[in-house]
Design a protein around this motif. Sequence first.
Motif, mmCIF file in Angstrom:
data_model
loop_
_atom_site.group_PDB
_atom_site.id
_atom_site.type_symbol
_atom_site.label_atom_id
_atom_site.label_comp_id
_atom_site.label_asym_id
_atom_site.label_seq_id
_atom_site.Cartn_x
_atom_site.Cartn_y
_atom_site.Cartn_z
ATOM 1 N N TRP A 337 1.751 1.037 -0.889
ATOM 2 C CA TRP A 337 1.170 1.389 0.405
ATOM 3 C C TRP A 337 0.125 2.487 0.268
ATOM 4 O O TRP A 337 -0.874 2.483 1.001
ATOM 5 C CB TRP A 337 2.272 1.786 1.394
ATOM 6 C CG TRP A 337 2.874 0.580 2.051
ATOM 7 C CD1 TRP A 337 3.889 -0.193 1.569
ATOM 8 C CD2 TRP A 337 2.456 -0.015 3.276
ATOM 9 N NE1 TRP A 337 4.141 -1.237 2.434
ATOM 10 C CE2 TRP A 337 3.294 -1.151 3.494
ATOM 11 C CE3 TRP A 337 1.496 0.293 4.218
ATOM 12 C CZ2 TRP A 337 3.161 -1.966 4.615
ATOM 13 C CZ3 TRP A 337 1.365 -0.525 5.354
ATOM 14 C CH2 TRP A 337 2.185 -1.639 5.538
ATOM 15 N N ALA A 338 0.309 3.395 -0.660
ATOM 16 C CA ALA A 338 -0.728 4.407 -0.905
ATOM 17 C C ALA A 338 -2.009 3.735 -1.359
ATOM 18 O O ALA A 338 -3.115 4.083 -0.913
ATOM 19 C CB ALA A 338 -0.247 5.413 -1.948
ATOM 20 N N ARG A 339 -1.889 2.751 -2.253
ATOM 21 C CA ARG A 339 -3.068 2.016 -2.706
ATOM 22 C C ARG A 339 -3.693 1.216 -1.559
ATOM 23 O O ARG A 339 -4.911 1.100 -1.451
ATOM 24 C CB ARG A 339 -2.696 1.071 -3.854
ATOM 25 C CG ARG A 339 -2.078 1.741 -5.073
ATOM 26 C CD ARG A 339 -3.117 2.403 -5.971
ATOM 27 N NE ARG A 339 -3.711 3.586 -5.367
ATOM 28 C CZ ARG A 339 -3.141 4.789 -5.338
ATOM 29 N NH1 ARG A 339 -1.940 4.973 -5.846
ATOM 30 N NH2 ARG A 339 -3.752 5.828 -4.806
ATOM 31 N N GLY A 340 -2.829 0.644 -0.696
ATOM 32 C CA GLY A 340 -3.335 -0.107 0.441
ATOM 33 C C GLY A 340 -4.089 0.772 1.426
ATOM 34 O O GLY A 340 -5.165 0.407 1.913
ATOM 35 N N LEU A 341 -3.529 1.936 1.736
ATOM 36 C CA LEU A 341 -4.214 2.878 2.624
ATOM 37 C C LEU A 341 -5.543 3.296 2.022
ATOM 38 O O LEU A 341 -6.565 3.384 2.719
ATOM 39 C CB LEU A 341 -3.330 4.099 2.862
ATOM 40 C CG LEU A 341 -2.031 3.882 3.652
ATOM 41 C CD1 LEU A 341 -1.178 5.146 3.615
ATOM 42 C CD2 LEU A 341 -2.330 3.488 5.090
ATOM 43 N N SER A 342 -5.536 3.547 0.739
ATOM 44 C CA SER A 342 -6.771 3.959 0.062
ATOM 45 C C SER A 342 -7.819 2.849 0.108
ATOM 46 O O SER A 342 -8.998 3.099 0.365
ATOM 47 C CB SER A 342 -6.448 4.334 -1.385
ATOM 48 O OG SER A 342 -7.588 4.812 -2.055
ATOM 49 N N GLN A 343 -7.368 1.604 -0.116
ATOM 50 C CA GLN A 343 -8.297 0.474 -0.055
ATOM 51 C C GLN A 343 -8.904 0.339 1.328
ATOM 52 O O GLN A 343 -10.111 0.087 1.475
ATOM 53 C CB GLN A 343 -7.578 -0.813 -0.439
ATOM 54 C CG GLN A 343 -8.477 -2.063 -0.397
ATOM 55 C CD GLN A 343 -7.726 -3.332 -0.766
ATOM 56 O OE1 GLN A 343 -6.514 -3.311 -0.995
ATOM 57 N NE2 GLN A 343 -8.443 -4.444 -0.836
ATOM 58 N N ALA A 344 -8.076 0.500 2.346
ATOM 59 C CA ALA A 344 -8.587 0.415 3.716
ATOM 60 C C ALA A 344 -9.612 1.511 3.981
ATOM 61 O O ALA A 344 -10.680 1.255 4.565
ATOM 62 C CB ALA A 344 -7.427 0.521 4.705
ATOM 63 N N MET A 345 -9.308 2.742 3.560
ATOM 64 C CA MET A 345 -10.234 3.853 3.780
ATOM 65 C C MET A 345 -11.564 3.626 3.079
ATOM 66 O O MET A 345 -12.614 4.057 3.565
ATOM 67 C CB MET A 345 -9.596 5.162 3.306
ATOM 68 C CG MET A 345 -8.491 5.665 4.209
ATOM 69 S SD MET A 345 -7.877 7.289 3.697
ATOM 70 C CE MET A 345 -6.680 6.827 2.468
#
Length: 388
Positions: A337-345
């Motif tokens: 989820w940290a990677r997902g949030l980062s990808q979205a940002m």
Amino acid sequence: MANLPPDFALLQVVPELETGGAEQTAIDIAQAVVNAGGRAYVATRGGRMASRLEADGGRLVLMPAHSKNPLVMMGNAARLIDLIRKEKISIVHARSRAPAFSALWAAHATRVPFVATYHGIYNARSGLKRWYNAVMTRGDLVIANSDYTRDHVIAAHDAAPDKVISIPRGVDLARFDPRKVTAARVQALRDLWNLGKADGRTVFVLGGRITRLKGHRTIVDAAARLKAEGRTDFLILFVGDDQGRTDYRQEVEDAISAGGLSDNIKLVGHCDDMPAAYRLADFALLPSTQPESFGRTAVEPQAMGRPVLVSDHGGARETVVEGETGWRLPVGDAEAWARGLSQAMDTDATRRRTMGDAGQARAKKLYSVEAMCEATLAVYARILESRA
């Protein structure tokens, strides 16, 4: 709409009308019945949504429908029998297990058709619990709120496939319409939540009650990982109340404090203007730790043109197209989820807009309240025809 008898009267039974998908669906169906010329009753404990039911022409019947006390449930059955006979109810429709027992007893006593909607995937760790859950399948027909839920009902209860029909939850596209959300409404929420002016951070909204199954801890842990890496260009809003789950809320707040995330994650409480909340956001989150049978809070933001990040299980696999309208991430995996949030940002404005447009178009095509109501009223007509 389906051809209902001119004297059609529907009785829905739901524990309360505070907040949630089952409650909103009960109100939507009540309004559809009224619009079709019928009468719509909802037996319930009541709640903040009761005034909306009555404003739409529905009729509120107050009783302790939330109770699991056997004596109270028997009393509710007696009350429902009186109501069915007095108002000449055509169909009884239950939306939760405890009140379904009272509703089923009353329907059998009066020989009125009984329908139940499976709004969730219920735990069944014992034979007694499986028996308790199975009350939802003992009527004329079961409505499942997604294909995922339908498959579960058939497998868990050995239900006849022709007795279980999938009708996806509808979203009020008239309400969740980006064109109707003014800048003033968005600013009103910013003021209410003390957000100040836009500061360039990516804003995420997790809409839903503060309960463990919604996955708030996964997001807090993911955010802590991002901060440990030196990334703080995000603001996450937990929108919803704890409904008495004060221990879990305190746990979430303690985790936010321990991670030094007070400037990055805010619990803002219940919100009556979720369309504006989603427009305030750049992305929406649904990190459920247990499968959502449908996942209304994954579809509503898409209707508002916002990409979503969801747990990769349950109904979200039907409502979110990976890489097109959002991203599906491993359940409870804070690192992922940290990677997902980062990808979205890191997704640029053009790509965000393309994904938002795709989600909005898909929501309009598949998940309108009108389509859900039409299909449900068609089920009522079908049952009455078969009984005749």
